[in-house]
Design an enzyme around this catalytic site. Structure first.
Site, mmCIF file in Angstrom:
data_model
loop_
_atom_site.group_PDB
_atom_site.id
_atom_site.type_symbol
_atom_site.label_atom_id
_atom_site.label_comp_id
_atom_site.label_asym_id
_atom_site.label_seq_id
_atom_site.Cartn_x
_atom_site.Cartn_y
_atom_site.Cartn_z
ATOM 1 N N TYR A 106 25.972 56.541 71.719
ATOM 2 C CA TYR A 106 26.533 56.324 70.211
ATOM 3 C C TYR A 106 25.957 56.825 69.224
ATOM 4 O O TYR A 106 24.707 57.005 69.151
ATOM 5 C CB TYR A 106 26.895 54.933 70.096
ATOM 6 C CG TYR A 106 27.357 54.598 68.766
ATOM 7 C CD1 TYR A 106 28.821 54.601 68.540
ATOM 8 C CD2 TYR A 106 26.420 54.397 67.681
ATOM 9 C CE1 TYR A 106 29.065 54.243 66.947
ATOM 10 C CE2 TYR A 106 26.963 54.079 66.226
ATOM 11 C CZ TYR A 106 28.295 54.401 65.945
ATOM 12 O OH TYR A 106 28.838 54.256 64.683
ATOM 13 N N GLU A 138 31.740 59.117 63.254
ATOM 14 C CA GLU A 138 31.129 58.610 64.462
ATOM 15 C C GLU A 138 31.649 59.493 65.557
ATOM 16 O O GLU A 138 32.432 60.058 65.777
ATOM 17 C CB GLU A 138 32.047 57.240 64.629
ATOM 18 C CG GLU A 138 31.347 56.133 64.049
ATOM 19 C CD GLU A 138 32.129 54.689 64.288
ATOM 20 O OE1 GLU A 138 33.275 54.770 64.339
ATOM 21 O OE2 GLU A 138 31.420 53.599 64.461
#
Ligand code: GDP
Ligand code: MN
Length: 392
Positions: free
Chosen positions: A112, A200
């Protein structure tokens, strides 16, 4: 402002951040053509992805892998037009009107990466975690120590040593560190130059042949900066937004739809927040946030009424005005005219103060319409809550 994954990936591509190749499709024919060309180019797997302004699509059935053209077309048929429900869409879901047909990747690890404007430190913070591919909110809640953060000094920018630090924390191989630094530096540049508030990459993957890729990408832009990004402004997809909010934005009304039963018409964002609070305090719930602005005119008030009345949940309208630039008599006349013109049947409760308040009250009293006026904010809120509950 939110954009789709396929648009976000196009932006990343411009900043040399590697993303899988693919094409957006709005029809099954386009999806078929895109899948054909990807299989034709030698891809073993093609991925069909729903494009909606919400995450969690994988779990909801909005991301499917296909090994043949038939499988890809079956996936497109299942996803295009579906009402996709994810943890971010609410129970009603969001209708899928676009697909991204993409080359499949052989995933080794799902990591991530995220960039967000952190208000507390007044800095951009770069986050990285080995727990990618899942809901990062869950990770942040249950195991916050698994999210690594680098705060970026705006005067210095994102320093290469910070990128290296994050890359090592991700447990990347030494042969991947340089690529990771380039990847993260590209993201930071894209974030700053597009005036993003959130970016993101979840998952940020390593592939079996040691490449790094942004497999998913979410970007939010700062609405207040969009005047200097005409090209980005065009990426807005009105079909993804609440129709009432789109309508309100045409009239320069600051409107946000909520779930309650008491519609609010207020001038000034601070007063609008206080009004929502006092409705809650009085035992009710607000149907919206609405700031008609300081210089609202007759037409603006009519438009605002029209929008409030289009919400079927609304049982009462609470008008809370402090007349400064907007004179109370002008507002009152606007309310009377709009109520007559639109044939408003539901109770209207007002609390008025400020410039020309006496004239304003007189206009309401003389109108022959059934308005309720509270002398204080609390009294008016109590009246509104009672009206919404009793359906008076
Ligand atoms: P989200 O659920 O809306 O966040 O959509 P994502 O784009 O993140 O996809 C969800 C999941 O689908 C990913 O975490 C992957 O596990 C899987 N996925 C997506 N694309 C591929 C791919 O090309 N290959 C493989 N093997 N899995 C993929
Ligand atoms: Mn994702």
């Amino acid at each position: 402002m939110k954009i789709h994954e396929y648009q976000a990936k196009e932006i990343l591509r411009k900043y040399s951040v590697p993303v899988p190749g693919g094409e957006m499709a709005t029809t099954l024919e386009q999806a078929d053509t895109a899948a054909k060309s990807l299989f034709g180019a030698g891809n073993k797997v093609v991925v069909v992805k729903a494009q909606i302004h919400a995450g969690g699509r994988g779990k909801g059935g909005g991301v499917k892998l296909a090994r043949t053209l038939e499988e890809a077309n079956a996936a497109s048929k299942a996803i295009l037009g579906m009402q996709l429900v994810t943890h971010q869409t609410g129970p009603a879901g969001q209708k899928v009107q676009r697909l991204l047909i993409e080359e499949g990747s052989a995933i080794e690890r799902e990591l991530y990466l995220g960039l967000v404007l952190d208000r507390a430190s007044a800095k951009v913070v770069f986050m990285a975690s080995q727990s990618g591919g899942m809901e990062i909110e869950e990770v942040a809640h249950a195991t916050p120590e698994l999210i690594y953060k680098e705060y970026i000094d705006p005067a210095v920018g994102f320093a290469p040593y910070q990128a290296r630090k994050l890359a090592f924390k991700l447990g990347l191989k030494t042969t991947q560190i340089n690529d990771a630094v380039k990847f993260m530096t590209g993201l930071y540049k894209a974030f700053v130059e597009t005036d993003s508030t959130l970016m993101e990459i979840n998952p940020f993957i390593t592939t079996k042949d040691d490449k790094l890729l942004a497999l998913d990408c979410k970007i939010n832009f700062d609405d207040n900066a969009m005047f200097r990004h005409k090209d980005l402004k065009e990426l807005r997809d009105l079909a993804e937004e609440d129709p009432l909010e789109v309508e309100a934005s045409k009239f320069a009304l600051n409107y946000i739809k909520l779930d309650g039963t008491i519609a609010c018409m207020v001038n000034g964002a601070g007063l609008a927040m206080a009004t929502m609070d006092i409705i809650q305090y009085a035992g009710g719930s607000a149907a919206n946030f609405l700031d008609v602005g300081g210089g609202a005119n007759q037409e603006q008030i009519e438009n605002a009424f029209g929008i409030l009345l289009s919400d079927p949940n609304v049982k009462a309208i609470f008008i809370n005005i402090f007349g400064g630039i907007l004179r109370v008599d002008v507002l009152a006349q606007g309310v009377v005219n709009a109520a007559k013109k639109l044939g408003v049947k539901i109770p209207i409760i007002l609390r008025l103060e400020g410039t020309n308040v006496e004239e304003g009250r007189k206009i309401l009293a003389d109108s022959g319409l059934n308005f309720q006026v509270g002398q204080t904010m609390k009294e008016a809120a109590d009246l509104a809550v009672a009206a919404a509950k009793g359906g008076k």
